[in-house]
Design a protein around this motif. Structure first.
Motif, PDB file in Angstrom:
ATOM      1  N   MET A   1      64.867  30.793  35.560  1.00 39.52           N
ATOM      2  CA  MET A   1      64.199  31.673  35.883  1.00 39.52           C
ATOM      3  C   MET A   1      64.671  33.064  36.000  1.00 39.52           C
ATOM      4  N   THR A   2      64.076  33.840  34.869  1.00 38.23           N
ATOM      5  CA  THR A   2      64.487  35.005  34.456  1.00 38.23           C
ATOM      6  C   THR A   2      63.248  35.965  34.081  1.00 38.23           C
ATOM      7  N   THR A   3      63.275  37.095  34.874  1.00 33.21           N
ATOM      8  CA  THR A   3      62.025  38.014  34.373  1.00 33.21           C
ATOM      9  C   THR A   3      62.628  38.902  33.085  1.00 33.21           C
ATOM     10  N   ALA A   4      61.655  39.353  32.532  1.00 33.77           N
ATOM     11  CA  ALA A   4      61.996  40.381  31.486  1.00 33.77           C
ATOM     12  C   ALA A   4      62.704  41.431  32.111  1.00 33.77           C
ATOM     13  N   ARG A   5      62.286  41.955  33.127  1.00 32.02           N
ATOM     14  CA  ARG A   5      63.046  43.111  33.769  1.00 32.02           C
ATOM     15  C   ARG A   5      64.381  42.990  34.370  1.00 32.02           C
ATOM     16  N   GLU A   6      64.779  41.745  34.728  1.00 28.03           N
ATOM     17  CA  GLU A   6      66.200  41.280  34.942  1.00 28.03           C
ATOM     18  C   GLU A   6      67.059  41.345  33.811  1.00 28.03           C
ATOM     19  N   MET A   7      66.542  40.881  32.557  1.00 28.89           N
ATOM     20  CA  MET A   7      67.173  40.954  31.228  1.00 28.89           C
ATOM     21  C   MET A   7      67.146  42.178  30.628  1.00 28.89           C
ATOM     22  N   GLY A   8      66.567  43.250  31.306  1.00 27.03           N
ATOM     23  CA  GLY A   8      66.843  44.879  30.580  1.00 27.03           C
ATOM     24  C   GLY A   8      65.748  44.579  29.541  1.00 27.03           C
ATOM     25  N   LEU A   9      64.722  43.664  29.736  1.00 22.51           N
ATOM     26  CA  LEU A   9      63.685  43.870  28.834  1.00 22.51           C
ATOM     27  C   LEU A   9      62.491  44.123  29.024  1.00 22.51           C
ATOM     28  N   VAL A  10      61.434  44.377  28.381  1.00 21.86           N
ATOM     29  CA  VAL A  10      60.026  44.405  28.725  1.00 21.86           C
ATOM     30  C   VAL A  10      58.951  43.899  28.015  1.00 21.86           C
ATOM     31  N   THR A  11      57.975  43.141  28.741  1.00 21.13           N
ATOM     32  CA  THR A  11      57.018  42.193  27.968  1.00 21.13           C
ATOM     33  C   THR A  11      55.795  43.079  27.664  1.00 21.13           C
ATOM     34  N   CYS A  12      55.215  42.835  26.399  1.00 24.56           N
ATOM     35  CA  CYS A  12      54.216  43.564  26.161  1.00 24.56           C
ATOM     36  C   CYS A  12      52.978  42.818  26.849  1.00 24.56           C
ATOM     37  N   THR A  13      52.025  43.560  27.468  1.00 25.94           N
ATOM     38  CA  THR A  13      50.922  42.777  28.187  1.00 25.94           C
ATOM     39  C   THR A  13      50.008  42.306  27.345  1.00 25.94           C
ATOM     40  N   SER A  14      49.971  42.932  26.218  1.00 19.62           N
ATOM     41  CA  SER A  14      48.892  42.493  25.184  1.00 19.62           C
ATOM     42  C   SER A  14      49.201  41.436  24.326  1.00 19.62           C
ATOM     43  N   CYS A  15      50.332  41.293  23.872  1.00 16.64           N
ATOM     44  CA  CYS A  15      50.716  40.309  22.740  1.00 16.64           C
ATOM     45  C   CYS A  15      51.741  39.333  23.275  1.00 16.64           C
ATOM     46  N   ALA A  16      52.309  39.625  24.540  1.00 15.52           N
ATOM     47  CA  ALA A  16      53.467  38.769  25.097  1.00 15.52           C
ATOM     48  C   ALA A  16      54.761  38.749  24.273  1.00 15.52           C
ATOM     49  N   ARG A  17      55.015  39.974  23.368  1.00 12.66           N
ATOM     50  CA  ARG A  17      56.240  39.997  22.903  1.00 12.66           C
ATOM     51  C   ARG A  17      57.214  40.727  23.595  1.00 12.66           C
ATOM     52  N   VAL A  18      58.398  40.599  23.457  1.00 15.78           N
ATOM     53  CA  VAL A  18      59.608  41.136  24.444  1.00 15.78           C
ATOM     54  C   VAL A  18      60.363  42.327  23.749  1.00 15.78           C
ATOM     55  N   TRP A  19      60.395  43.095  24.409  1.00 19.20           N
ATOM     56  CA  TRP A  19      61.186  44.295  23.674  1.00 19.20           C
ATOM     57  C   TRP A  19      62.346  44.884  24.656  1.00 19.20           C
ATOM     58  N   PRO A  20      63.228  45.614  24.228  1.00 15.67           N
ATOM     59  CA  PRO A  20      64.300  46.145  25.024  1.00 15.67           C
ATOM     60  C   PRO A  20      63.800  47.228  26.098  1.00 15.67           C
ATOM     61  N   MET A  21      64.130  47.299  27.105  1.00 13.81           N
ATOM     62  CA  MET A  21      63.682  48.081  27.965  1.00 13.81           C
ATOM     63  C   MET A  21      63.873  49.559  27.360  1.00 13.81           C
ATOM     64  N   GLY A  22      62.804  50.623  27.526  1.00 17.10           N
ATOM     65  CA  GLY A  22      62.853  51.835  27.064  1.00 17.10           C
ATOM     66  C   GLY A  22      62.065  51.971  25.810  1.00 17.10           C
ATOM     67  N   HIS A  23      61.676  50.757  25.144  1.00 20.92           N
ATOM     68  CA  HIS A  23      61.035  50.556  23.891  1.00 20.92           C
ATOM     69  C   HIS A  23      59.524  51.299  24.654  1.00 20.92           C
ATOM     70  N   ALA A  24      58.805  52.421  23.693  1.00 17.59           N
ATOM     71  CA  ALA A  24      57.717  52.884  24.321  1.00 17.59           C
ATOM     72  C   ALA A  24      56.615  52.198  24.079  1.00 17.59           C
ATOM     73  N   ARG A  25      56.415  51.746  22.811  1.00 19.18           N
ATOM     74  CA  ARG A  25      55.357  51.026  22.324  1.00 19.18           C
ATOM     75  C   ARG A  25      55.582  49.590  21.393  1.00 19.18           C
ATOM     76  N   CYS A  26      54.848  48.786  21.705  1.00 15.26           N
ATOM     77  CA  CYS A  26      55.086  47.499  21.115  1.00 15.26           C
ATOM     78  C   CYS A  26      54.653  47.748  19.317  1.00 15.26           C
ATOM     79  N   ASP A  27      55.762  47.057  18.777  1.00 15.25           N
ATOM     80  CA  ASP A  27      55.755  47.237  17.257  1.00 15.25           C
ATOM     81  C   ASP A  27      54.623  46.368  16.559  1.00 15.25           C
ATOM     82  N   ARG A  28      54.479  45.221  17.447  1.00 18.44           N
ATOM     83  CA  ARG A  28      53.510  44.092  16.919  1.00 18.44           C
ATOM     84  C   ARG A  28      52.076  44.757  16.991  1.00 18.44           C
ATOM     85  N   CYS A  29      51.825  44.993  18.332  1.00 21.85           N
ATOM     86  CA  CYS A  29      50.247  45.022  18.608  1.00 21.85           C
ATOM     87  C   CYS A  29      49.870  46.652  18.820  1.00 21.85           C
ATOM     88  N   GLY A  30      51.170  47.461  18.876  1.00 22.40           N
ATOM     89  CA  GLY A  30      50.843  48.803  19.302  1.00 22.40           C
ATOM     90  C   GLY A  30      50.455  49.029  20.619  1.00 22.40           C
TER      91      GLY A  30
END
Lengths: 250, 211
Positions: B1-30
């Protein structure tokens, strides 16, 4: 198992890779990570076989729901809906007869029936909800899925268009309107005789098709397909500024 | 049970891809990336109150004004449902009542409950709350039925002196109420529900939050 707990090693690798820049050939073997948009749980995910589903075992959200030939079906059904929306807008929708007097209306007459004062706003909303947005949404799906199914690179701005299509989903209310028709029929049944025009049946059909088509639509699969199709693009044709690493393999 | 936030990541709510925290915009879906939508509850409440304000006149003013040879009759939402029931069409009357009264009221209550429980950091029944949210999201649009009925009737029933139906002011306020409650529900960041779980388990994993 389609979803696995994220492996720390894979994770740090992916994070480094996306921060540093792209190394597609190195990354090719690493499974992707998928985050649940509803509860933020992270999983490592491999490429699903057709028909596989992945459900977040934390909050129960369906993350992936692939179907055999889904893209082609959505494409075909969307084209059908687009044709039906246009045809249904102009053919007679319902007609009424009482004591020798009659009235015939099209779908657009229905949508524009609020004419006095501020009620015009309701007309605008109705046109959008039952004709405009559903048509825009299926057109967007055709625009995004069409080139991918034909084995071409994605259409320009396919990402923005697909995000818009997803955002429009709750606002496209064809099936709600169909039930509204049933209620209206009962309400006037004692007042006058009603007859269905061809547009009524077209609309009933398209409401069903929209529901069926949405059952095939798996947003994760389409994002993956857009990304994969993007790699078919020959090296330098787009001069559009695309930020960050683009060549990540799915 | 690990959330993206606990792992220092951020989930894109539009396409579900995971990015490092601090990434401003999802490269896959924008889509803009946000670990948690901090303004979420403010928007939920703003739309909620606007929707509620619009719902009050929607019940007081007439939805439909019917002119027949015998006179003019105006019906509110509830009045219209009662009228249908008098004709013996209990099923249709029930649909109208459920779509225009039960669902909107239940939606106001459900959204308020979800927002309040997130603000209080309630840790129990997280999965039920998630479920409740999904129901609210799914069911909200069905309240538009009554507006569509009014649209159909007022377009169709225009038989000069014999009968004509016109929309009343409640059609506008009711439509606004439905739209604002839909916006309210959509503004809600469901990840805030699940944060209650991580807030209590920095130490030993607590059994209460799981499943």
């Amino acid at each position: 198992m389609l979803l696995l707990p994220p492996d720390r090693r894979i994770l740090s690798y992916l994070v480094k890779e996306t921060l540093v820049g792209n190394a597609p050939e190195q990354n090719a073997a690493a499974p992707d990570l998928i985050g649940c948009p509803m509860c933020d749980e992270v999983y490592a995910v491999r490429q699903p076989h057709a028909g596989e589903r992945a459900v977040c075992d934390h909050c129960g959200t369906v993350l992936i729901a692939t179907r055999e030939g889904a893209g082609l079906r959505i494409l075909a059904l969307s084209i059908a809906v687009l044709v039906l929306v246009v045809a249904a807008s102009f053919h007679p929708f319902l007609s009424i007869n009482a004591a020798g007097l009659g009235n015939k209306v099209s779908l657009l007459d229905v949508a524009t029936s609020f004419r006095s004062g501020l009620l015009v706003l309701v007309s605008v909303a109705t046109i959008l909800l039952i004709v405009g947005l559903p048509a825009l949404r299926v057109a967007a799906l055709i625009y995004v899925i069409g080139p991918i199914e034909l084995g071409r690179p994605p259409a320009p701005r396919a990402r923005e268009v697909f995000r818009m299509a997803q955002a429009l989903k709750p606002w496209s209310m064809t099936e709600v309107f169909s039930i509204g028709c049933a209620v209206a029929l009962v309400k006037v049944s004692d007042l006058a005789r009603l007859e269905f025009g061809p547009a009524f049946w077209m609309f009933a059909a398209l409401s069903v098709i929209v529901v069926v088509s949405d059952r095939y639509l798996c947003s994760w699969s389409i994002w993956e397909a857009i990304e994969t199709a993007d790699q078919r693009r020959p090296a330098p044709p787009e001069s559009e500024p695309v930020s960050g690493s683009e060549g990540k393999h799915a | 049970m690990t959330t993206a936030r606990e792992m220092g990541l951020v989930t894109c709510t539009s396409c579900a891809r995971v990015w490092p925290m601090g990434h401003a915009r999802c490269d896959r879906c924008g889509h803009a990336l946000r670990s948690r939508d901090t303004g979420s509850l403010q928007r939920v409440w703003a739309f909620w109150f606007t929707g509620l304000l619009a719902y009050i006149p929607a019940n007081l003013y007439p939805m439909l004004v019917t002119q027949t040879l015998t006179g003019t009759q105006s019906g509110t939402i509830v009045g219209g449902a009662i009228q249908i029931a008098h004709h013996g069409e209990w099923g249709i009357a029930a649909i109208v009542l459920i779509a225009s009264v039960v669902i909107p009221v239940a939606k106001f209550a459900a959204i308020a409950y979800l927002a309040l429980s997130v603000q209080r950091g309630a840790v129990h029944g997280l999965r039920h709350k998630q479920h409740l949210y999904e129901i609210v999201e799914f069911i909200g649009r069905w309240s538009m039925i009554d507006v569509f009925v009014v649209a159909i009737l007022s377009a169709l029933v225009q038989l000069s002196v014999i009968a004509s139906i016109h929309p009343g002011p409640a059609a506008l306020t009711f439509a606004l109420s439905v739209i604002f409650t839909m916006l309210s529900a959509r503004s809600f960041d469901t990840r805030l529900i699940w944060d209650a779980r991580t807030a209590i388990s920095p130490g030993p994993p607590s059994p209460s939050g799981h499943q």
